[in-house]
Design an enzyme around this catalytic site. Structure first.
Site, PDB file in Angstrom:
ATOM      1  CG  HIS A   1      55.608  -1.425  60.905  1.00 16.64           C
ATOM      2  ND1 HIS A   1      56.641  -1.970  61.629  1.00 16.64           N
ATOM      3  CD2 HIS A   1      54.472  -1.761  61.731  1.00 16.64           C
ATOM      4  CE1 HIS A   1      56.208  -2.547  62.765  1.00 16.64           C
ATOM      5  NE2 HIS A   1      54.941  -2.268  63.008  1.00 16.64           N
TER       6      HIS A   1
ATOM      7  CG  ASP B   1      54.567  -8.524  61.970  1.00 16.30           C
ATOM      8  OD1 ASP B   1      53.715  -8.041  62.836  1.00 16.30           O
ATOM      9  OD2 ASP B   1      55.864  -8.405  62.394  1.00 16.30           O
TER      10      ASP B   1
END
Length: 515
Positions: free
Chosen positions: A193, A262
């Site tokens: 992230h 993702d």
């Protein structure tokens, strides 16, 4: 600009074809206008986040799903619903279903299959047809900042067995499962992230220790797989999501289903090539469904949900129009999305009632049986109901995949006790010691909540409490050390393998067995 491919479709058809592989998030508990238009123009579907769910309005989420399918009956509606730490459907109160580390610690595949059925049932009731779970990563690095208790464990054999059981359980409810994060995010020390994560393993090591759970998921008939934004040097310098060699590895293992990226707003893509270019590269690498991401993430500040979607749409449309992205690649990806939808519709009819066959499982009992106690100086029990429990929350930054949550342990304790939760961030070390010392001197129980025993800050808080309250109790919601290995604290410690409503209630039940 005209398509260079001689078999291209008209502009209107190309718009629908591009939309057919895009999977955005959006803001709000109803369908915004831009999303309705995109869905009617063939948008693949949506991913729900907690901000899309209003638990104060009965039936809001099924109604939202119905509105999405009114605009596009073939919409793929997905959600991160792992149980344990990572939940969207139960984000306000915390998950009532144990997470992977709890299930792995208990090591009963029938219980894991039942947990999968429970997750599938939650999704089905919400109108969700793709659960972005289970986590098939083998957490071989105890310093991993993003997987940790989201994994079933650190053994390929254990994770393989439970991944297959979870897949079977979710899909028995007529909901697609999505194993993640291929080819394995368990040996990283960075959170993708926030940074580019690397797996410093050879391909042989990857095959031996990290690919078996994905193979187990394939063998169990998993409908989808999510790729990881991780660099595997043996496959090249590009993150796996954008790497054709990673896509080829997946297909070489025999998986013919839906490959989902993702989120394209994560740093490994956002801070390198950007979400638009990342979308094009992901399709060229073999991806089918482009997860755009959560438009309310802190790192997307200043860009609204429509802009996030448009950036990806425009980049893919331009790449096909220029001939850089062959239209056949896009058609193949859209075809696998359509095949998933067809599978989903058939599975939904076959799965009616499948989520309910377990009856009422006592998930708190399951989570309590998975807890491990490392005894120290203090008793692993709370005093009578008149006690005031001092709960020192030593946790630091939340896991990005889970986000900030309420203090579920405080909530569970409040069912039977008065609870004092000092704000550690506002107290000096001396003030915290004085407060804890005063509670301990009066015989009141003191608990310290941690989620990373390797964290110097959390260890410092544990040491400060232990110095003045040696009979205090540590509640570790993170990974436990190997049995027989020091925890880093002399305090009695309960390892509950995660932080969720069900684990918090399990801890309280464990500490109050006579009540």
């Amino acid at each position: 600009m005209a398509l260079r491919d001689p078999h291209h479709c008209p502009a209107a058809g190309l718009s629908r074809l591009v939309n057919a592989v895009i999977w955005p998030g959006f803001v709000g508990a109803t369908v915004p206008g831009w999303l309705d238009r995109a869905l009617r123009d063939g948008l693949a579907g949506v991913v729900y986040f907690s901000h899309n769910i209003d638990p104060d309005v009965p039936g809001q989420l099924p109604a939202l799903s119905a509105a999405i399918r009114a605009a596009n009956p073939s919409a793929v509606v997905g959600v991160d619903e792992e149980g344990g730490n990572v939940t969207r459907l139960q984000s306000r109160g915390g998950s009532a279903i144990p997470g992977a580390a709890v299930l792995g610690a208990l090591d009963d595949v029938e219980v894991t299959a039942a947990a999968g059925r429970a997750i599938g049932g939650l999704c089905r009731a919400a109108g969700v047809n793709l659960a972005i779970a289970p986590v098939a990563d083998v957490n071989t690095n105890p310093l991993n900042p993003v997987i940790g208790v989201r994994a079933f464990g650190s053994s390929a054999a254990l994770v393989s067995a439970h991944t297959a059981a979870a897949v079977a359980g979710i899909q028995a409810a007529g909901v697609g499962a999505c194993a993640k994060h291929f080819p394995g995010h368990g040996d990283t020390v960075a959170d993708s992230h926030l940074d580019v994560a690397r797996v410093e393993l050879t391909l042989a090591q990857l095959r031996e220790h990290h690919l078996p759970p994905f193979q187990a998921a394939f063998d169990a008939g998993v409908a989808a797989v999510m790729g990881a934004h991780i660099v595997v040097p043996g496959l090249g310098d590009a993150p796996a999501t954008l790497n054709p060699r990673a896509g080829a590895l997946l297909r070489d293992l025999g998986f013919g289903g839906l490959l989902v990226t993702d989120a394209l707003d994560m740093a490994a893509v956002r801070a390198t090539v950007g979400p638009g270019e990342g979308a094009v590269l992901a399709l060229l690498a073999g991806a089918d469904l482009l997860c755009v991401g959560n438009p309310l993430n802190a790192y997307t500040t200043g860009r609204d949900d429509e802009a996030c979607y448009t950036e990806v749409f425009d980049a893919v449309y331009s790449a096909v129009s220029s001939g850089r992205l062959p239209v056949e690649v896009l058609q193949a990806a859209a075809g696998r999305v359509a095949a998933f939808v067809q599978w989903s519709q058939e599975a939904s009819r076959c799965g009616e009632g499948g989520a309910c066959e377990d009856g009422e499982v006592d998930w708190v009992d399951v989570a309590a049986r998975a807890c491990r106690v490392d005894p120290g100086a203090g008793a692993v029990a709370l005093a009578g109901p008149d006690a005031v429990v001092t709960l020192v929350d030593a946790r630091t930054a939340p896991n990005m995949a889970a986000g900030a949550t309420d203090n579920f342990l405080a909530t569970a304790l409040l069912e039977g006790y008065e609870v004092c939760v000092p704000d550690v961030s506002l107290l000096s070390a001396e003030d915290l010691s004085d407060l804890v010392s005063a509670a301990a001197s009066q015989g009141e129980p003191v608990l310290v909540l941690v989620d990373a025993l390797s964290s110097p800050m959390q260890q410092a808080t544990l040491a400060a409490v232990a110095a003045v309250a040696p009979r205090a109790l540590c509640i570790n919601a993170g990974l436990p050390p190997e049995p027989g290995t020091a925890t880093g604290t002399a305090l009695s410690t309960v390892h509950c393998h995660g932080f969720s409503r069900v684990s918090a209630e399990a801890v309280v039940r464990l500490l109050t067995p006579a009540r």
